[in-house]
Design an enzyme around this catalytic site. Structure first.
Site, short mmCIF file in Angstrom:
data_model
loop_
_atom_site.label_atom_id
_atom_site.label_comp_id
_atom_site.label_asym_id
_atom_site.label_seq_id
_atom_site.Cartn_x
_atom_site.Cartn_y
_atom_site.Cartn_z
CG ASP A 96 1.88 -2.49 -0.91
OD1 ASP A 96 1.24 -2.34 -1.97
OD2 ASP A 96 1.68 -1.82 0.12
CG ASP A 280 -1.48 -0.84 -4.47
OD1 ASP A 280 -0.61 -1.66 -4.12
OD2 ASP A 280 -2.19 -0.22 -3.65
#
Length: 389
Positions: A96, A280
């Site tokens: 992430d 992201d």
């Protein structure tokens, strides 16, 4: 929680410092038990929870300096994940770039024996350490909490001693359906609620990689490229190296945030300028201010909006493109279609919503990132893209 100095040791293999190291990734798809509207809301709630820290009037520095401040992070439960080992125990972790902490569930956590997740057993690790400082991670519609700790962390052929991580004994119900076990954050250290370097930053700090770059190739199940998904550590795939154009990070809060030039639909410019975008990998959709979402969908023939959700024709041939640093990158039409909404309509991969405290910022997730080889340079603080054909 302060983890102290990090040390790194090798496996008993011969290394070439010019070599890049690869981790195969698996794509996690949202559960089919929810309606299309519920799945969109899950995506949006995850993003809002993840970035909600920016509504705190205190700076990140002030929060980190307060010794009794709860350790927290904001993580997604939908994305790409891969293998790693912590304290000699195997895990599948979501990689992430929108967060900066590592956490895994503890054996016997609140989902107990019925859970299919790998869990961490402190009794099976001779290198586990903790001062029992609490941590709490907010993500999606729930949370996870436990204690902060350190142990030896192995991934991509590296072994990092005393890596800080969160050991969760409580997680929310929505986590139990996810095929990954925990989260590996890859944003900048100042975002880390554990107040310690990420695993990749540890490798860079100790000069164990020849390049301060990691990169993702994200495939899709629709066209069979999902099996090619991978994370490279310490460099980029040579077949993309000559095509990557880097963009400097423009925000000092710890996100991979870069300037967005503009957007196009079918090669016609949409009036969107002066915005910034957080890149992201832990977010599925592209989530942008409602006015920008209106502008894009107004340019897509047949697009509509129902109950706040943008829908596009299931047979659309629209091509949406984003421009960063003067280079334009295209999103395949198949990636704009993320879910069947019935009546010849599909949920758009671009949705409008205001992220807390960042109303003019775009949140650019996998809908876009599947279309580009995306690279991140922690020393130069830059994000690079190369179009994937």
């Amino acid at each position: 929680f302060h983890s102290g100095k990090k040390s790194i040791r090798y496996f008993s293999i011969t290394r070439n410092m010019s070599t890049i190291y690869r981790i195969p990734l698996t794509k996690n798809e949202p559960s089919s038990k929810y309606s299309w509207k519920e799945r969109v809301d899950i995506h949006l709630n995850i993003a809002k929870s993840k970035y909600g820290r920016l509504t705190d009037p205190r700076t990140l520095k002030e929060v980190a300096a307060k010794g009794d401040e709860p350790i927290s992070d904001y993580s997604s439960d939908i994305g790409y994940f891969g293998p790693a080992t912590l304290g000699g125990q195997q895990f599948q972790l979501l990689f992430d770039t929108g967060s900066a902490d590592l956490w895994v569930p503890k054996v016997g956590y609140n989902h107990g024996a019925g859970s299919q997740h790998n869990t961490f057993d402190t009794k099976k690790s001779s290198t586990f350490k903790t001062d029992k400082q609490p941590f709490s991670i907010t993500y999606g519609t729930g949370h996870t909490s436990g204690i902060a700790a350190t142990d030896t962390f192995d991934f991509a052929g590296f072994s990092i001693e005393n890596q800080a991580f969160g050991l969760a004994d409580t997680v929310s119900d929505d986590f139990k359906d996810s095929p990954f076990d925990g989260i590996l954050g890859m944003a900048f250290d100042q975002l880390a609620e554990l107040r310690a370097p990420t695993p990749f930053q540890n490798l860079v700090n100790q000069h164990e990689v020849s390049s301060s770059v990691f990169a993702f190739l994200l495939g899709r199940q629709k066209d069979g490229t999902s099996k090619n998904s991978e994370l490279t550590i310490g460099g980029v795939d040579p077949k993309f190296s000559s095509h990557i154009k880097f963009n400097k990070v423009v925000d000092g809060r710890g996100f991979w945030q870069i300037a967005l030039d503009d957007a196009q639909v079918n090669e016609k410019q949409v009036e969107i300028q002066g915005k910034e975008a957080i890149i992201d990998t832990g977010t599925t959709l592209v989530i942008i201010p409602p006015a920008d979402a209106d502008a894009i969908h107004n340019a897509i023939p047949g697009a509509t909006k129902q109950s706040g959700t943008y829908l596009i024709p299931s047979d659309t041939d629209a091509v949406v493109s984003f421009t960063f640093g003067g280079a334009t990158y295209h999103i395949k039409t198949e990636d704009l279609i993320v879910d069947d909404a019935g009546n010849g309509l599909s949920v758009s991969g671009i949705q409008g919503d205001n992220m807390p405290g960042m109303e003019d910022t775009w949140l650019v997730g996998d809908v876009f990132l599947k279309n580009v080889y995306n690279a991140y340079d922690v020393n130069k603080k830059a994000v690079g893209f190369a179009q994937v054909k």
